[in-house]
Enzyme design. Structure first.
Site, mmCIF file in Angstrom:
data_model
loop_
_atom_site.group_PDB
_atom_site.id
_atom_site.type_symbol
_atom_site.label_atom_id
_atom_site.label_comp_id
_atom_site.label_asym_id
_atom_site.label_seq_id
_atom_site.Cartn_x
_atom_site.Cartn_y
_atom_site.Cartn_z
ATOM 1 C CG ASP A 284 5.864 5.014 -2.046
ATOM 2 O OD1 ASP A 284 4.952 5.169 -1.532
ATOM 3 O OD2 ASP A 284 6.562 3.724 -2.028
ATOM 4 C CG HIS A 426 7.755 6.473 -6.853
ATOM 5 N ND1 HIS A 426 7.394 5.323 -7.838
ATOM 6 C CD2 HIS A 426 8.480 6.168 -5.867
ATOM 7 C CE1 HIS A 426 7.904 4.315 -6.969
ATOM 8 N NE2 HIS A 426 8.434 4.518 -6.123
HETATM 9 NI NI NI Z 1 10.649 4.493 -2.456
#
Ligand code: NI
Length: 460
Positions: A284, A426
């Site tokens: 992400d 991430h």
């Molecule tokens: Ni996010």
């Protein structure tokens, strides 16, 4: 005069003796040539004159049964084995028999001074144009203990050629791996066997190495694979471990000559698909100028496909990176424009967050996002209804944004991983890129296949 007389008298005698000798020698040669097939066995096995030999016909054309029984009370044995019309095969069988005999002699009789009995018998099973010859060796010692070992030949009826498992499988690399996985998992499921033999021995004896799989037969549409594991165990009775698989179940991985007409509801290939372990890696908040690229390289190394939930403002800055993500075969998801909590926004704002990001994605890669993940997982029924593509959260949280520690990534995955899991990471933290390889290596070792979120949802 006298001398001459004697010479004349001796002449015909010498000739007669000479002729007789020649006739005798010729008949001797003829005898041994004619009976050479049988004499070979006598030469090998009864040289010690400790045994009797019996030859019988079997119900199988061209196959005789030789039985050698000891008559000496020093060593006790009874060895029955087939004699075929194929010389190479016969030689192989004789070698096994004489090796077994000398091993038995040296092990029990000479070394351990134990009294025992060696028995070898065999069965022949026809399957299509092939014969399975299964020799069973039973060594009894200490009156009650015994070791059993199987030794097999799988031959073509007409040529006597030995057929290996390698010849039977269509694709002898991936199908062999599939079959050996099946065998290994079957054996490891038996707790009793694992306790008795040990996991390591089971794994080593069933790993996909051809030598592990040279002992097999096909009996009544069933492939039997024999593993002589534990045969040297001196503590008690040891019998070989057998894994039986129905041939119809194996049909899709067998060469046509070995397939059976019988049908099976499921087969090894369909079960593989059903039982496979899959995981979706998701990244992400990118794309990031440097971290995303490092992650892409690692994913390629492990032949892994992942899903990247991108933020619009990042796409603006790193269009080329997003293109690269798409070109390398990964899935692109929408993660809004400004990474705000959608549940705190008006409908108009929500639409803007999603649509503007979709436009940016389309500008970069020529198509819109195929999945959507709301920031912080904050969503509700109303928001979900506004989104045209599947809304995907996660099932395994690595908390990589919190720890920012490469060493903590793998323990977090290990702790929470499950089949069909969606792992949240991430691609904006260097620590995530640094810790990713250990995660990929671990999941691969555990048998997980790396798929995109859409692939995972489609086949769930
Ligand atoms: Ni996010």
């Amino acid at each position: 005069m006298i001398n001459k007389l004697i010479k004349n008298k001796r002449g015909p005698w010498l000739e007669i003796i000479l002729i007789c000798t020649i006739v005798f020698l010729i008949s001797l040669i003829v005898y041994f040539t004619l009976t050479s097939n049988n004499t070979k066995f006598f030469n090998v096995l009864s040289a010690s004159k400790e045994s009797t030999i019996e030859i019988q016909n079997t119900e199988f054309d061209g196959i005789k049964m030789i039985t050698e029984t000891s008559i000496s009370n020093k060593m006790s044995y009874k060895l029955s084995y087939p004699e075929t019309k194929f010389e190479d095969l016969n030689n192989n069988i004789i070698k096994y028999i004489s090796d077994s005999k000398s091993l038995y002699t040296s092990k029990f009789y000479e070394k351990e001074k134990k009294k025992g009995h060696l028995n070898i018998h065999f069965n022949i099973y026809p399957y299509k144009n092939y014969y399975s010859i299964v020799l069973t060796k039973v060594v009894t010692y200490d009156f009650s203990k015994y070791d059993v070992e199987y030794h097999t030949y799988f031959i073509e009826k007409d040529s006597g050629n030995n057929i290996s498992l390698k010849n039977i499988l269509t694709d002898n690399v991936s199908h062999f791996t599939l079959l050996s996985n099946y065998v290994q998992n079957t054996l490891l499921k038996s707790k009793d066997l694992v306790n008795r033999i040990g996991k390591e021995i089971i794994v080593n004896s069933t790993n996909p190495i051809w030598e592990n799989y040279n002992c097999f037969s096909i009996i009544n549409d069933q492939l039997n694979m024999y593993f002589n594991i534990g045969e040297t165990n001196p503590t008690g009775t040891v019998t070989p471990t057998t894994v039986k698989v129905n041939v119809p179940y194996l049909n899709p991985i067998l060469n046509a000559a070995f397939q059976t007409e019988k049908k099976s509801k499921n087969d090894i290939l369909s079960d593989q698909k059903k039982n496979r372990k899959r995981v979706a890696l998701t990244f992400d908040d990118g794309p990031h100028q440097t971290v995303t690229k490092q992650i892409l390289n690692l994913l390629d190394k492990y032949d892994a496909k992942a899903t990247f939930f991108v933020v619009g403002t990042q796409v603006k800055k790193n269009k080329e990176v997003l293109k690269e993500v798409k070109n390398r075969g990964h899935e692109i998801g929408n993660h809004t424009l400004n990474h705000k909590k959608l549940t705190k926004l008006t409908v108009k704002q929500i639409e803007y967050e999603i649509n503007s990001t979709n436009n940016l994605i389309k500008e970069a890669i020529g198509e819109e996002a195929t999945v959507m993940r709301p920031p912080y997982g904050a969503t509700n029924k109303k928001i979900n209804q506004m989104i045209k593509v599947p809304v995907v959260l996660w099932t395994v949280d690595t908390l990589d944004w919190k720890y920012k520690d490469a060493k903590k990534l793998l323990p977090m995955v290990k702790k929470n991983i499950h089949n069909n899991g969606i792992i949240l990471m991430h691609d904006i933290h260097q620590s995530t890129a640094d810790g990713l390889e250990s995660v990929l290596a671990y999941l691969k070792e555990e048998g997980y296949e790396f798929v995109t979120v859409s692939e995972l949802l489609a086949k769930k």
